[in-house]
Design an enzyme around this catalytic site. Structure first.
Site, PDB file in Angstrom:
ATOM      1  N   LYS A 164      50.627  62.893  82.057  1.00 15.55           N
ATOM      2  CA  LYS A 164      51.345  63.468  80.899  1.00 15.55           C
ATOM      3  C   LYS A 164      52.521  64.342  81.339  1.00 15.55           C
ATOM      4  O   LYS A 164      52.585  65.542  81.074  1.00 15.55           O
ATOM      5  CB  LYS A 164      50.397  64.248  79.985  1.00 15.55           C
ATOM      6  CG  LYS A 164      49.291  63.371  79.401  1.00 15.55           C
ATOM      7  CD  LYS A 164      48.570  64.023  78.246  1.00 15.55           C
ATOM      8  CE  LYS A 164      47.500  63.140  77.645  1.00 15.55           C
ATOM      9  NZ  LYS A 164      46.291  62.988  78.482  1.00 15.55           N
TER      10      LYS A 164
HETATM   11  O1  S5P Z   1      45.677  61.741  72.440  1.00 11.18           O
HETATM   12  C1  S5P Z   1      45.062  61.582  73.473  1.00 11.18           C
HETATM   13  C2  S5P Z   1      45.678  61.097  74.632  1.00 11.18           C
HETATM   14  C3  S5P Z   1      44.915  60.890  75.772  1.00 11.18           C
HETATM   15  S1  S5P Z   1      45.639  60.139  77.119  1.00 11.18           S
HETATM   16  N1  S5P Z   1      43.725  61.823  73.513  1.00 11.18           N
HETATM   17  C4  S5P Z   1      42.978  61.645  74.645  1.00 11.18           C
HETATM   18  O2  S5P Z   1      41.772  61.863  74.567  1.00 11.18           O
HETATM   19  N2  S5P Z   1      43.575  61.217  75.800  1.00 11.18           N
HETATM   20  C5  S5P Z   1      42.810  61.075  77.062  1.00 11.18           C
HETATM   21  O3  S5P Z   1      41.803  60.097  76.890  1.00 11.18           O
HETATM   22  C6  S5P Z   1      42.078  62.353  77.484  1.00 11.18           C
HETATM   23  O4  S5P Z   1      42.866  63.104  78.396  1.00 11.18           O
HETATM   24  C7  S5P Z   1      40.835  61.813  78.167  1.00 11.18           C
HETATM   25  O5  S5P Z   1      41.107  61.557  79.522  1.00 11.18           O
HETATM   26  C8  S5P Z   1      40.567  60.481  77.492  1.00 11.18           C
HETATM   27  C9  S5P Z   1      39.495  60.512  76.410  1.00 11.18           C
HETATM   28  O6  S5P Z   1      38.262  60.871  76.952  1.00 11.18           O
HETATM   29  P1  S5P Z   1      36.922  60.840  76.073  1.00 11.18           P
HETATM   30  O7  S5P Z   1      35.893  61.387  77.003  1.00 11.18           O
HETATM   31  O8  S5P Z   1      37.109  61.716  74.870  1.00 11.18           O
HETATM   32  O9  S5P Z   1      36.663  59.398  75.729  1.00 11.18           O
END
Ligand code: S5P
Length: 458
Positions: free
Chosen positions: A287
């Site tokens: 990011k």
């Molecule tokens: O809007 C966003 C963008 C990203 S890249 N929301 C997110 O959650 N992410 C990333 O996706 C976040 O940094 C994490 O690495 C992943 C989601 O993880 P989870 O454990 O919630 O599935």
């Protein structure tokens, strides 16, 4: 008033002009439409209201609005004629969802008919509809006086709205040439010009797409997977243990190298070896968001030297699209996904920001493969995806087998919602990492996501 007469009058008062006009974009257009002065011609105004009332007969709505400034006085006359309540949006944008953006009274959930003077790209209409929707007003039908694009229907249709236009550009040209107001050569010029604009807009040609975008899509097909694992753990042992169980299921691995406590020089070669052996892409979710010079150093230097090993990275465009040059200038074989929307609660991204990010992607296909985005439900994602430049991908985080939230503001959609809405790949972290059997769970995600994807694209 007859349509012919109406069109001729528009020409006579100079609302429809032919000649040479320099547009905001710097392009020289052979025609120019401006209906603002119409309010000063009572007879013409009467005619337009009559034609509009006729056009909207049969449409179902509770209130109506005109987009300021030109269409607002017209809408108020229509409202008076059909005895329906009028509302309107402030032209200057206040914060979203505060309830202060709409002037006039309406019931929550009221259906609103939107009236505007012209349609070209449809953007201002979509923006108005989205702002109204953020205030609890529903929009389905929109009416314009002139469809200058000749395909406004299709443009708005992609975003889920029905457009009704009184007159199209073609009809204006036909009537004015018939009445000898303009000659055939001018009509042809106008047509050529609008066709040219349409081509400009038509999107990125396949040969301009980043080769990595195409490679990623090929790997998806080869592995029958659109699952991206977000391997957010803090040590290499866990990292590679989970990867051992899941590598077979994924098309891409998303890393946050900076959360590994024991990151060292052995990490990258090992990761690359896995990627080669199991046929997946490497995506560092860094990011980047600083000025060009800083992101360039963050990307290429420091401990991680991300540019050396990550095929894809994420970029926040808050610092402006020029940071893409900072990142990728002079580098080959790398690409990015831009954060167009986020999954976290109350994030500060608004529609105008999203639109600019999509536009930046459209202009930089050689270094942008697509966007990261989210939405409140399938329809919301469909509208968002409809604005994507052709060929660009939507990767969606905030996805689980069941919808819900975590206790830090993350919001989850289901796999099926995400993909039916338009996600090309899903990004899953804790849904897999925290499960008891990570391999089996990754398999379930892959199968469900791939099935939904195949269903959608067919
Ligand atoms: O809007 C966003 C963008 C990203 S890249 N929301 C997110 O959650 N992410 C990333 O996706 C976040 O940094 C994490 O690495 C992943 C989601 O993880 P989870 O454990 O919630 O599935």
């Amino acid at each position: 008033m007859k349509r012919e007469e109406f069109i001729e009058k528009l020409f006579e008062i100079g609302a429809v002009k032919f000649g040479k006009f320099t547009l905001k974009s710097g392009k020289v257009s052979p025609f120019y439409f401006d209906l603002r002065d119409m309010i000063s011609y009572p007879e013409l105004l009467d005619g337009i209201v009559e034609l509009l009332v006729e056009k909207i007969r049969g449409l179902e709505f509770d209130v109506l609005t005109g987009i300021p400034y030109t269409a607002l006085p017209i809408a108020s006359l229509v409202a008076d004629r059909i005895k329906k309540p009028l509302i309107y949006m402030r032209k200057e944008e206040k914060a979203y969802g505060t309830g202060n953006n709409v002037i006039g009274k309406y019931q929550p959930g009221a259906v609103c008919l939107v009236i505007d003077d012209l349609i070209t790209t449809g953007e201002s209409k979509i923006e108005t509809a989205e702002r109204l929707e953020a205030e609890g007003v529903k929009v389905k039908d929109m009416v314009v006086v002139i469809d200058r694009s000749n395909n406004g229907n299709e443009i708005l249709g992609r975003s889920g709205y029905d457009l009704h236009s009184l007159i199209t550009l073609d009809e204006i040209l036909a009537i004015l040439t018939k009445g000898k107001y303009i000659d055939d050569a001018m009509a042809l010029k106008v047509k050529d010009f609008t066709n040219g604009l349409a081509e400009d807009k038509t999107e990125i040609k396949a040969e301009n797409l980043n080769p990595l975008t195409i490679k990623l899509q090929e790997t998806m097909k080869r592995k029958q997977s659109n699952l991206i694992l977000s391997l957010d753990v803090t040590n290499q042992k866990d990292f590679f243990e989970i990867l051992d169980k899941t590598a077979f299921e994924i098309v891409m691995l998303k890393t946050h190298a900076d959360i590994l406590e024991d990151y060292d020089q052995s990490f990258v070669p090992k990761l690359k070896e896995y990627a080669r052996k199991y046929d997946f892409h490497i995506f560092e979710d860094r990011k980047f968001a600083d000025i060009g010079n800083t992101v360039r150093m963050q990307y290429r230097s420091g401990i991680y030297k991300i540019a050396e090993w990550a095929e894809f990275v994420t970029v926040h465009l808050v610092a402006g699209a020029a940071i893409l040059d900072g990142l990728f200038g002079g580098i080959e074989g790398r690409s990015s996904f831009l954060l167009a929307r986020m999954s976290s609660k109350d994030n500060l991204i608004n529609e105008a920001y999203t639109r600019k990010v999509l536009e930046a992607g459209r202009k930089n296909p050689e270094v942008v493969s697509g966007f990261i985005g989210h939405g409140k439900d399938k329809t919301d994602i469909q509208r968002f995806k409809a604005k994507f430049p052709a060929g660009m991908m939507l990767l969606m985080p905030g996805v689980k087998l069941e919808s819900g939230t975590d206790n830090l503001g993350q919001q989850y959609l289901t796999v099926e919602e995400a993909i039916a809405g338009g996600a090309d790949c899903i990004i899953v972290g804790r849904g897999i990492i925290k499960s008891e059997d990570q391999g089996a769970t990754a398999k379930i995600y892959r199968e469900r996501a791939w099935k939904a994807y195949i269903y959608r694209i067919n």
